[in-house]
Design a protein around this motif. Structure first.
Motif, mmCIF file in Angstrom:
data_model
loop_
_atom_site.group_PDB
_atom_site.id
_atom_site.type_symbol
_atom_site.label_atom_id
_atom_site.label_comp_id
_atom_site.label_asym_id
_atom_site.label_seq_id
_atom_site.Cartn_x
_atom_site.Cartn_y
_atom_site.Cartn_z
ATOM 1 N N ASN A 112 0.830 -1.195 0.000
ATOM 2 C CA ASN A 112 0.000 0.000 0.000
ATOM 3 C C ASN A 112 0.871 1.255 0.000
ATOM 4 O O ASN A 112 0.637 2.197 -0.755
ATOM 5 C CB ASN A 112 -0.917 -0.013 1.224
ATOM 6 N N GLY A 113 1.904 1.268 0.836
ATOM 7 C CA GLY A 113 2.841 2.381 0.844
ATOM 8 C C GLY A 113 3.615 2.482 -0.454
ATOM 9 O O GLY A 113 3.962 3.585 -0.907
ATOM 10 N N GLU A 114 3.890 1.332 -1.049
ATOM 11 C CA GLU A 114 4.594 1.305 -2.327
ATOM 12 C C GLU A 114 3.795 2.056 -3.395
ATOM 13 O O GLU A 114 4.343 2.849 -4.167
ATOM 14 C CB GLU A 114 4.810 -0.159 -2.738
ATOM 15 N N ASP A 118 4.983 5.521 -5.249
ATOM 16 C CA ASP A 118 5.110 5.493 -6.704
ATOM 17 C C ASP A 118 4.376 6.677 -7.328
ATOM 18 O O ASP A 118 4.861 7.301 -8.281
ATOM 19 C CB ASP A 118 4.565 4.175 -7.261
ATOM 20 N N SER A 119 3.215 7.025 -6.772
ATOM 21 C CA SER A 119 2.446 8.142 -7.322
ATOM 22 C C SER A 119 3.157 9.472 -7.104
ATOM 23 O O SER A 119 3.197 10.318 -8.001
ATOM 24 C CB SER A 119 1.049 8.183 -6.701
ATOM 25 N N VAL A 364 1.987 10.576 1.207
ATOM 26 C CA VAL A 364 2.097 11.622 0.191
ATOM 27 C C VAL A 364 2.285 12.987 0.857
ATOM 28 O O VAL A 364 3.157 13.776 0.456
ATOM 29 C CB VAL A 364 0.853 11.626 -0.720
ATOM 30 N N GLU A 365 1.489 13.283 1.883
ATOM 31 C CA GLU A 365 1.627 14.557 2.589
ATOM 32 C C GLU A 365 2.988 14.662 3.277
ATOM 33 O O GLU A 365 3.591 15.745 3.327
ATOM 34 C CB GLU A 365 0.506 14.716 3.609
ATOM 35 N N TRP A 414 6.504 10.808 12.361
ATOM 36 C CA TRP A 414 7.033 11.870 11.490
ATOM 37 C C TRP A 414 5.893 12.709 10.919
ATOM 38 O O TRP A 414 6.027 13.918 10.766
ATOM 39 C CB TRP A 414 7.877 11.260 10.364
ATOM 40 N N TYR A 415 4.783 12.084 10.591
ATOM 41 C CA TYR A 415 3.629 12.828 10.091
ATOM 42 C C TYR A 415 3.131 13.794 11.165
ATOM 43 O O TYR A 415 2.841 14.964 10.886
ATOM 44 C CB TYR A 415 2.515 11.869 9.678
#
Length: 425
Positions: A112-114, A118-119, A364-365, A414-415
Motif C-alpha cells: 500500500n505504501g509502495e 510510486d504516485s 504523500v503529505e 514523522w507525520y
C-alpha cells in the motif's frame, strides 16, 4: 556448485584480514557468508520488524497473537530458500542472503505504501520495492562511504546482488514491476555483466519461489488464526470460483477452470481437509493441526520444485545460469489459490481498504512536507545525498528514500511532527 571469481567479485575491492582481497577470509568464511552477515546486521533488515506484511505490526494482535511482519516473513523466506539451495547444490548462504534481503526495499505500510510513493515519485522515476532493495544494498545502507561523504551500501558480491534481483530490467511503459531506477543503472550493469538479458539466475528463482511459498502458506495461517479465512470455502462452488478468478487475475497464468480443479485437489489433501472440516477454536489441538498444515504444505511445495528441477536438469550442483527452477503446474496453482484466499478474505476487507487510503494520504503529505523543509527535515544520514543531488528529480529521490526507510510507527510519528504540528503551528 563452483562459483567463479567473477561471481564473488565486489564493485569496490576490499582488503580482508590477513591482507588477501575479498573472497575467502582468513577466518574461513566464504564471500557469500560475509554477504549474509552484512545483510543480517544491517539497519534496513531490522526495520522490517516494524513494517507491514499483511496485517500491520500491532494490528489485530488481540486476535492473531503475534502476526507476521516483513522481518519474520523474510526469515522464513531465507530458511525455505536455503533448504531448496542445499537440495539443488546452489550455495545456501547466497540464497539465504537473497531471502533476507528481498524485501528490505519495502516502505511503510507494505505494498500500500509502495503505491503511494510510486504516485508521488512520478517525476523522479517512480517507486518500486525491488528497485529500492537494490538501492539500499548498493547505495543507502551505511557500511561504506561513497562519493561526497554519502553512504555507499554493503558492497555485496556480484552473484549476491544478482540473486536478490527478481526483475532484472529498468522500468518499461505500462510495466509495474522492475528492478532498477535510472540513476542506479551503472551498478546494475556491473553485476549483470555476462548475464542473459532480463533472465534471473537460479538463486533468484529459488528466492522468488520461497517468497511465494512463505507468503501463500503463512499468510493463510495468520488469516485462519485471525478468523478471517476458513478453508471450507473451497468446498463451496461459488466461493471456489471466486477464489479461482482472483488467482487467475493476480497470481497465475492458468485458466479459472484449471484453478478450480486445482482447488478441489488442494481441498482433498488430508491436512487441508482436516482443517476445513473443523472450526478453529484456538485450542492446542486446533493450533497443532494448523501448524501441521503449514509444515506439510511448505514441504509439498519445496519438494515439488526440487523434483521438477532435477527431472529437467539432472543431478549434480546447479546454480547461476546453468538451470532454471521448474515448478509443476498443479503446485503453482495451489500456491496461487492460497495467495488468492488471503487477498479475498483479508486484504479486501472494506475497513482495511479505508485504512489503507488514509495511509497513502499520510505518506504523500509527508513527502511534500519533508521536501519543503529539507535538508533540515531529513535524517543526517540523507543530508549528503541531498547536498549533492544534481537536479530537482534527484532532490525528490532523496526525500523518497527517507520516507521509504521509515517503519509504520515512525511514519505516523514523522507525520505528526512534520505535518500535523506545522498545520497547527
Amino acid at each position: 556448485m563452483d562459483y567463479t571469481e567473477h561471481d564473488t567479485a565486489r564493485l569496490r575491492p576490499e582488503p580482508a584480514k590477513g591482507g588477501a582481497l575479498a573472497g575467502t577470509r582468513a577466518d574461513g568464511r566464504s564471500a557469500f557468508s560475509r554477504d549474509r552477515a552484512r545483510v543480517l546486521h544491517s539497519a534496513a533488515l531490522r526495520r522490517l520488524a516494524g513494517k507491514t506484511q499483511v496485517v500491520g505490526p500491532g494490528e489485530g494482535a488481540e486476535v492473531t497473537g503475534v502476526p507476521r511482519t516483513r522481518l519474520t516473513h523474510s526469515l522464513e523466506v531465507a530458511q525455505i530458500g536455503r533448504g531448496i539451495a542445499e537440495e539443488l547444490g546452489a550455495d545456501p548462504d547466497l540464497v539465504d542472503t537473497a531471502g533476507l534481503a528481498h524485501d528490505i526495499g519495502h516502505p511503510p505500510f507494505g505494498h500500500n505504501g509502495e503505491r503511494a510513493l510510486d504516485s508521488v515519485a512520478a517525476t523522479c522515476g517512480g517507486f518500486e520495492g525491488n528497485a529500492q532493495t537494490l538501492r539500499i544494498l548498493t547505495r543507502l545502507e551505511p557500511k561504506l562511504l561513497g562519493e561526497e561523504g554519502a553512504t555507499g551500501g554493503l558492497n555485496l558480491t556480484r552473484a549476491c546482488l544478482d540473486a536478490t534481483t527478481k526483475y532484472p530490467w529498468a522500468r518499461k511503459p505500462g510495466q509495474v514491476k522492475y528492478g532498477v531506477y535510472p540513476d542506479d543503472v551503472p551498478v546494475f550493469e556491473w553485476f549483470r555483466a555476462g548475464a542473459p538479458a532480463e533472465r534471473t539466475c537460479l538463486e533468484a528463482q529459488i528466492m522468488d519461489w520461497a517468497d511465494d511459498v512463505a507468503y501463500s502458506v503463512h499468510d493463510v495461517e495468520d488469516g485462519v488464526l485471525a478468523g478471517r479465512i476458513k478453508l471450507r470455502v473451497l468446498a463451496h462452488p461459488d466461493e471456489r470460483a471466486a477464489v479461482a478468478e482472483a488467482a487467475a487475475k493476480h497470481f497465475s497464468h492458468q485458466s479459472v477452470s484449471t484453478l478450480e480443479d486445482a482447488a478441489a485437489e488442494l481441498l482433498a489433501l488430508p491436512v487441508v481437509a482436516a482443517l476445513a472440516s473443523a472450526e478453529p477454536d484456538g485450542s492446542p489441538g486446533a493450533q497443532v493441526a494448523l501448524k501441521r498444515l503449514t509444515s506439510e504444505l511448505v514441504g509439498r511445495f519445496t519438494t515439488a520444485a526440487v523434483t521438477g528441477t532435477r527431472k529437467e536438469f539432472g543431478e549434480g550442483p546447479l546454480g547461476r545460469y546453468r538451470a532454471r527452477l521448474c515448478v509443476p503446474e498443479q503446485v503453482a496453482a495451489e500456491v496461487a489459490l492460497l495467495k488468492a484466499l488471503a487477498l479475498r478474505y483479508v486484504m479486501s476487507d472494506r475497513r482495511r481498504l479505508a485504512m489503507q487510503e488514509g495511509q497513502r494520504e499520510l505518506l504523500v503529505e509527508l513527502v511534500h512536507a519533508l521536501a519543503r523543509r529539507a535538508p533540515e527535515s531529513l535524517d543526517p544520514l540523507f543530508v549528503p545525498a541531498w547536498q549533492t543531488a544534481p537536479d530537482d528529480a534527484g532532490l525528490l529521490r532523496v526525500v523518497i528514500d527517507q520516507v521509504a526507510s521509515l517503519t509504520d510507527a515512525q511514519a505516523h510519528v514523522w507525520y505528526s511532527w512534520h505535518v500535523t504540528r506545522l498545520h497547527h503551528g
